[in-house]
Design a protein around this motif. Structure first.
Motif, PDB file in Angstrom:
ATOM      1  N   PRO A   1     -12.178  -2.200   1.313  1.00  0.00           N
ATOM      2  CA  PRO A   1     -11.386  -1.369   0.399  1.00  0.00           C
ATOM      3  C   PRO A   1     -12.211  -0.246  -0.212  1.00  0.00           C
ATOM      4  CG  PRO A   1     -11.978  -3.434  -0.658  1.00  0.00           C
ATOM      5  CD  PRO A   1     -12.422  -3.548   0.779  1.00  0.00           C
ATOM      6  N   ASP A   2     -11.655   0.935  -0.219  1.00  0.00           N
ATOM      7  CA  ASP A   2     -12.281   2.087  -0.855  1.00  0.00           C
ATOM      8  C   ASP A   2     -11.875   2.107  -2.327  1.00  0.00           C
ATOM      9  OD1 ASP A   2     -11.941   5.074  -1.783  1.00  0.00           O
ATOM     10  OD2 ASP A   2     -13.444   5.105  -0.199  1.00  0.00           O
ATOM     11  N   ALA A   3     -12.837   2.243  -3.217  1.00  0.00           N
ATOM     12  CA  ALA A   3     -12.552   2.174  -4.656  1.00  0.00           C
ATOM     13  C   ALA A   3     -11.567   3.254  -5.090  1.00  0.00           C
ATOM     14  CB  ALA A   3     -13.853   2.298  -5.452  1.00  0.00           C
ATOM     15  N   ARG A   4     -11.715   4.465  -4.559  1.00  0.00           N
ATOM     16  CA  ARG A   4     -10.809   5.548  -4.945  1.00  0.00           C
ATOM     17  C   ARG A   4      -9.395   5.252  -4.471  1.00  0.00           C
ATOM     18  NH1 ARG A   4     -11.498  11.978  -3.324  1.00  0.00           N
ATOM     19  NH2 ARG A   4      -9.626  12.700  -4.404  1.00  0.00           N
ATOM     20  N   TRP A   5      -9.261   4.767  -3.219  1.00  0.00           N
ATOM     21  CA  TRP A   5      -7.941   4.411  -2.709  1.00  0.00           C
ATOM     22  C   TRP A   5      -7.317   3.322  -3.569  1.00  0.00           C
ATOM     23  CZ3 TRP A   5      -7.362  -0.668  -0.976  1.00  0.00           C
ATOM     24  CH2 TRP A   5      -6.065  -0.998  -0.564  1.00  0.00           C
ATOM     25  N   PHE A   6      -8.090   2.285  -3.921  1.00  0.00           N
ATOM     26  CA  PHE A   6      -7.528   1.164  -4.664  1.00  0.00           C
ATOM     27  C   PHE A   6      -7.030   1.612  -6.037  1.00  0.00           C
ATOM     28  CE2 PHE A   6      -7.683  -2.554  -7.421  1.00  0.00           C
ATOM     29  CZ  PHE A   6      -6.989  -3.481  -6.657  1.00  0.00           C
ATOM     30  N   ALA A   7      -7.829   2.415  -6.732  1.00  0.00           N
ATOM     31  CA  ALA A   7      -7.408   2.899  -8.052  1.00  0.00           C
ATOM     32  C   ALA A   7      -6.125   3.716  -7.942  1.00  0.00           C
ATOM     33  CB  ALA A   7      -8.519   3.727  -8.683  1.00  0.00           C
ATOM     34  N   GLN A   8      -6.019   4.551  -6.897  1.00  0.00           N
ATOM     35  CA  GLN A   8      -4.819   5.370  -6.705  1.00  0.00           C
ATOM     36  C   GLN A   8      -3.630   4.503  -6.328  1.00  0.00           C
ATOM     37  OE1 GLN A   8      -5.169   9.363  -6.300  1.00  0.00           O
ATOM     38  NE2 GLN A   8      -3.365   8.755  -7.443  1.00  0.00           N
ATOM     39  N   ALA A   9      -3.843   3.555  -5.419  1.00  0.00           N
ATOM     40  CA  ALA A   9      -2.749   2.716  -4.946  1.00  0.00           C
ATOM     41  C   ALA A   9      -2.174   1.851  -6.063  1.00  0.00           C
ATOM     42  CB  ALA A   9      -3.224   1.827  -3.797  1.00  0.00           C
ATOM     43  N   CYS A  10      -3.026   1.383  -6.981  1.00  0.00           N
ATOM     44  CA  CYS A  10      -2.578   0.525  -8.083  1.00  0.00           C
ATOM     45  C   CYS A  10      -2.338   1.303  -9.369  1.00  0.00           C
ATOM     46  CB  CYS A  10      -3.585  -0.589  -8.326  1.00  0.00           C
ATOM     47  SG  CYS A  10      -3.740  -1.747  -6.947  1.00  0.00           S
ATOM     48  N   ASN A  11      -2.505   2.637  -9.323  1.00  0.00           N
ATOM     49  CA  ASN A  11      -2.271   3.502 -10.483  1.00  0.00           C
ATOM     50  C   ASN A  11      -3.125   3.079 -11.685  1.00  0.00           C
ATOM     51  OD1 ASN A  11      -1.034   5.607 -11.966  1.00  0.00           O
ATOM     52  ND2 ASN A  11       0.414   4.161 -12.868  1.00  0.00           N
TER      53      ASN A  11
ATOM     54  N   ASP B   1       0.858  -1.190   0.000  1.00  0.00           N
ATOM     55  CA  ASP B   1       0.000   0.000   0.000  1.00  0.00           C
ATOM     56  C   ASP B   1       0.887   1.231   0.000  1.00  0.00           C
ATOM     57  OD1 ASP B   1      -1.810   2.008   0.330  1.00  0.00           O
ATOM     58  OD2 ASP B   1      -2.600   1.328   2.252  1.00  0.00           O
ATOM     59  N   PRO B   2       0.961   1.953  -1.126  1.00  0.00           N
ATOM     60  CA  PRO B   2       1.814   3.143  -1.173  1.00  0.00           C
ATOM     61  C   PRO B   2       1.229   4.318  -0.405  1.00  0.00           C
ATOM     62  CG  PRO B   2       0.586   2.946  -3.202  1.00  0.00           C
ATOM     63  CD  PRO B   2       0.266   1.717  -2.403  1.00  0.00           C
ATOM     64  N   LEU B   3      -0.022   4.221   0.005  1.00  0.00           N
ATOM     65  CA  LEU B   3      -0.711   5.323   0.685  1.00  0.00           C
ATOM     66  C   LEU B   3      -1.069   4.916   2.107  1.00  0.00           C
ATOM     67  CD1 LEU B   3      -3.058   6.235  -2.296  1.00  0.00           C
ATOM     68  CD2 LEU B   3      -0.855   7.263  -1.735  1.00  0.00           C
ATOM     69  N   ALA B   4      -0.152   4.241   2.786  1.00  0.00           N
ATOM     70  CA  ALA B   4      -0.417   3.717   4.119  1.00  0.00           C
ATOM     71  C   ALA B   4      -0.692   4.854   5.104  1.00  0.00           C
ATOM     72  CB  ALA B   4       0.769   2.889   4.610  1.00  0.00           C
TER      73      ALA B   4
END
Length: 642
Positions: free
Chosen positions: A391-401, A351-354
């Protein structure tokens, strides 16, 4: 395809690239004078006019290992080069370890200088290299014996590289990312940066962000393989002329990213493995050098609930960086010690946004196992189906680019179930949660027919897994919209269910509602109703408590009750006031918009705090995210006309 060299100093890496491509990669005067590579060198080869093969020539001297690691950013193929006369040397071993830690799993071994040794020596070196590569990502890589001086073996090596180029596959669709390895100024052109595109595509004229600083820049022009191009994509090496930034503002390790991908981070959750032959474990709170992309950053290693990470054992850690960077789930990295000289190990970004949010052991381990999966679709499926993980959809999209279109495709088969956040839940898990709740309500009605429903607090407990108030509110909203449940204040019930009241109790209640609406009463009391209905106050108090239990009333203070719909309307008004200001509201502001006197306003707002629809900080109150699940939905309260 981009190919990186690896190997000990003076083992013929630069000479081999020159023999293959005709390009001299040593460009600095000091490199030419000393006969060794100091900085990264690059060459481009288009055999048979086919797709280009790029080469990154990395330094082999131990003093330039961090430069060598930077050169591997975005590289998927390696040539491990070992001289036949020297054989396996210290930097041969270290470079192989770094390639393994970075997950480079395609490559070959080149035994150079075969013209300078006896006939049996190359085979001995090849055998030593096979032993060195055993158990690494490059195990069983083919071996070639060459001489850059005579040309022996060069043609066969080139043919294998051309074949490898044809088999390279495309990456999942992601936003543009490039980690900068050089920046310089060209007279008449301006600022130029170079690097390898890790993901996505970009075109001339496009606006990108220089990250982590967040400066907007425009792509004036681009070259790839020494040719002008209009667009670049994942895996391509390029030079980009930028508008909007000065050369002194750019450093190796900075990123060029699509605006949607800009998410600087100083906390990275990662899976780390310490080298098995280290003498001591990596201790909690150790300072290390983190090599990620082309950056060399200082970080502290935090290990939740453990004192250290033993050699050869993989574990989850949080890397707290001294300076921000960009990262995406799945990125590989290398760790060196606090001096930057000793290789410690490496790992993969989870998780790059820990955040520093505390999680249970089961949730933390479940998230780590899911995020360690290679494919974004597999990551999301594992997160969305695991109990207790939201999991939050916005977080997941950002974390996985991930691009918006890619994320939309991945959401098929899942439900966005949160009330205030887009919480991703698998369709099967969402259905199971709903079925459990329906079954629990049916059981409660059967066992307690005189009660109007199941309290919300008890309803969450029957779901058999931890569920946040946000996800619970979303689940209730979905089930209500489907007509499977009804809310009655703080109670849930199946449609059509009602508590059993006598005709006298129902008649009393109809008169009580009529009185409250006729007089526009905010509150009702047992004393007032007893006087108006000429009944004993204890009997009225008992009936009001029955209605409170049934969900028809809220008890605001010891003696004051409010109709369920009135409470819902006043809470909706508070939410409207909070949303309109964006910064919360005071008691005086709520008094003015509601028309309720100050003495009762304070009691009412304290009641809101108690039932969990507002949160007080000093004189300001803000709405909590799942207030609709507590009081239900209603149009906002409007002040009675004077």
């Amino acid at each position: 395809m981009l190919v990186a060299t690896a190997g000990h100093v003076d083992h013929g890496k630069t000479s081999l690239i020159r023999a293959l491509t005709g390009v001299e990669t040593d460009r600095l005067p000091e490199e030419k004078a000393r006969g060794i590579s100091i900085d990264l060198g690059f060459a481009y080869w288009r055999p048979d006019d086919g797709p280009m093969i790029g080469f990154v020539d990395v330094p082999g001297h131990e003093r330039f290992v961090r430069t060598m690691i930077a050169g591997l950013s975005g590289v998927g193929f390696a040539m491990v080069i070992v001289a036949a006369d020297d054989g396996v040397m210290p930097q041969t071993r270290e470079h192989v370890r770094i390639l393994d830690l970075l997950g480079v799993n395609s490559g070959l071994v080149v035994v150079t200088k075969v013209d300078a040794v006896d006939a049996g020596r190359p085979a001995e070196v090849a055998h030593d290299m096979a032993e060195l590569l055993a158990g690494t990502t490059l195990e069983r890589s083919p071996t070639f014996e060459v001489s850059s001086l005579t040309g022996s073996g060069i043609r066969q090596l080139g043919a294998t590289l051309r074949q490898a180029r044809e088999t390279k596959g495309a990456k999942p669709e992601q936003n543009f990312r490039l980690s900068i390895d050089r920046a310089f100024s060209v007279t008449g052109t301006g600022t130029v940066v170079t690097g390898t595109v890790l993901a996505g595509q970009a075109a001339t004229g496009e606006a990108l962000l220089l990250s982590p600083m967040g400066r907007e820049v425009r792509l004036r022009g681009m070259q790839s393989g020494d040719r002008k191009v209009e667009s670049i994509g994942a895996g391509e090496r390029c030079a980009i002329n930028l508008v909007g930034v000065e050369i002194g503002e750019i450093h190796r390790g900075d990123w060029l990213v699509a605006p949607v991908a800009h998410a600087p981070t100083s906390r990275i959750e990662a899976r780390v493995t310490i080298l098995a032959d280290r003498a001591a474990p990596l201790r909690h709170d150790s300072r290390v050098h983190l090599h990620i992309g082309t950056a060399d950053l200082v970080a502290r290693v935090q290990m939740p609930r453990q004192k250290g990470l033993d050699p050869g054992v993989a574990g989850s850690v949080v890397l707290v960086l001294d300076a921000p960077t960009q990262a995406a789930s799945g990125d590989r990295f290398v760790l060196r010690d606090s001096s930057g000289r000793e290789l410690l190990g490496g790992g993969v970004v989870l998780d790059p946004l820990a955040t520093n949010h505390r999680r249970s052991v089961s949730e933390r381990e479940g998230r780590a196992a899911a995020l360690a999966l290679a494919n974004p679709a597999d990551k999301l499926a594992a997160l969305a189906s695991a109990p207790g993980i939201e999991p939050d959809a916005r977080w997941f999209a950002q974390a996985c680019n991930l691009t918006p279109s890619t994320m939309t495709a991945l959401l098929e088969g899942h439900v966005l179930a949160g009330k205030s956040r887009a919480i991703v839940v698998s369709s099967a898990r969402h259905a199971a949660l709903g079925d459990r709740l329906i079954a629990a309500l049916a059981d409660h009605h059967a066992r307690h027919p005189d009660e109007s429903g199941l309290p919300l607090s008890a309803a969450r407990a029957v779901l058999e897994e931890p569920v946040s108030s946000d996800l619970f509110a979303g689940l209730l909203g979905d089930l209500s919209a489907q007509g499977r449940i009804e809310t009655a204040g703080a109670l849930l019930r199946l449609p059509g269910h009602s508590a059993r009241f006598s005709e006298a109790e129902n008649a009393f209640w109809r008169r009580a509602i009529g009185l409250a609406e006729e007089r526009a009463l905010v509150t009702i009391t047992a004393a007032e109703l007893a006087r108006d209905h000429r009944l004993g106050e204890p009997a009225v108090q008992a009936m009001l408590q029955r209605r409170r239990t049934n969900g028809d009333l809220w008890q605001v203070t010891d003696g004051k009750f409010m109709l369920r719909d009135h409470v819902a309307a006043l809470v909706a008004l508070a939410a409207e006031l909070d949303a309109g200001s964006g910064a919360g509201f005071t008691a005086a502001q709520f008094r003015d918009v509601s028309g309720i006197g100050r003495n009762f306003i304070i009691q009412l707002l304290e009641f809101f705090d108690r039932i969990g629809v507002t949160r007080r900080s000093g004189e300001i109150r803000r709405m909590r995210g799942a207030w609709q699940a507590v009081v239900g939905m209603a149009p906002p309260w409007r002040k009675p006309a004077s």
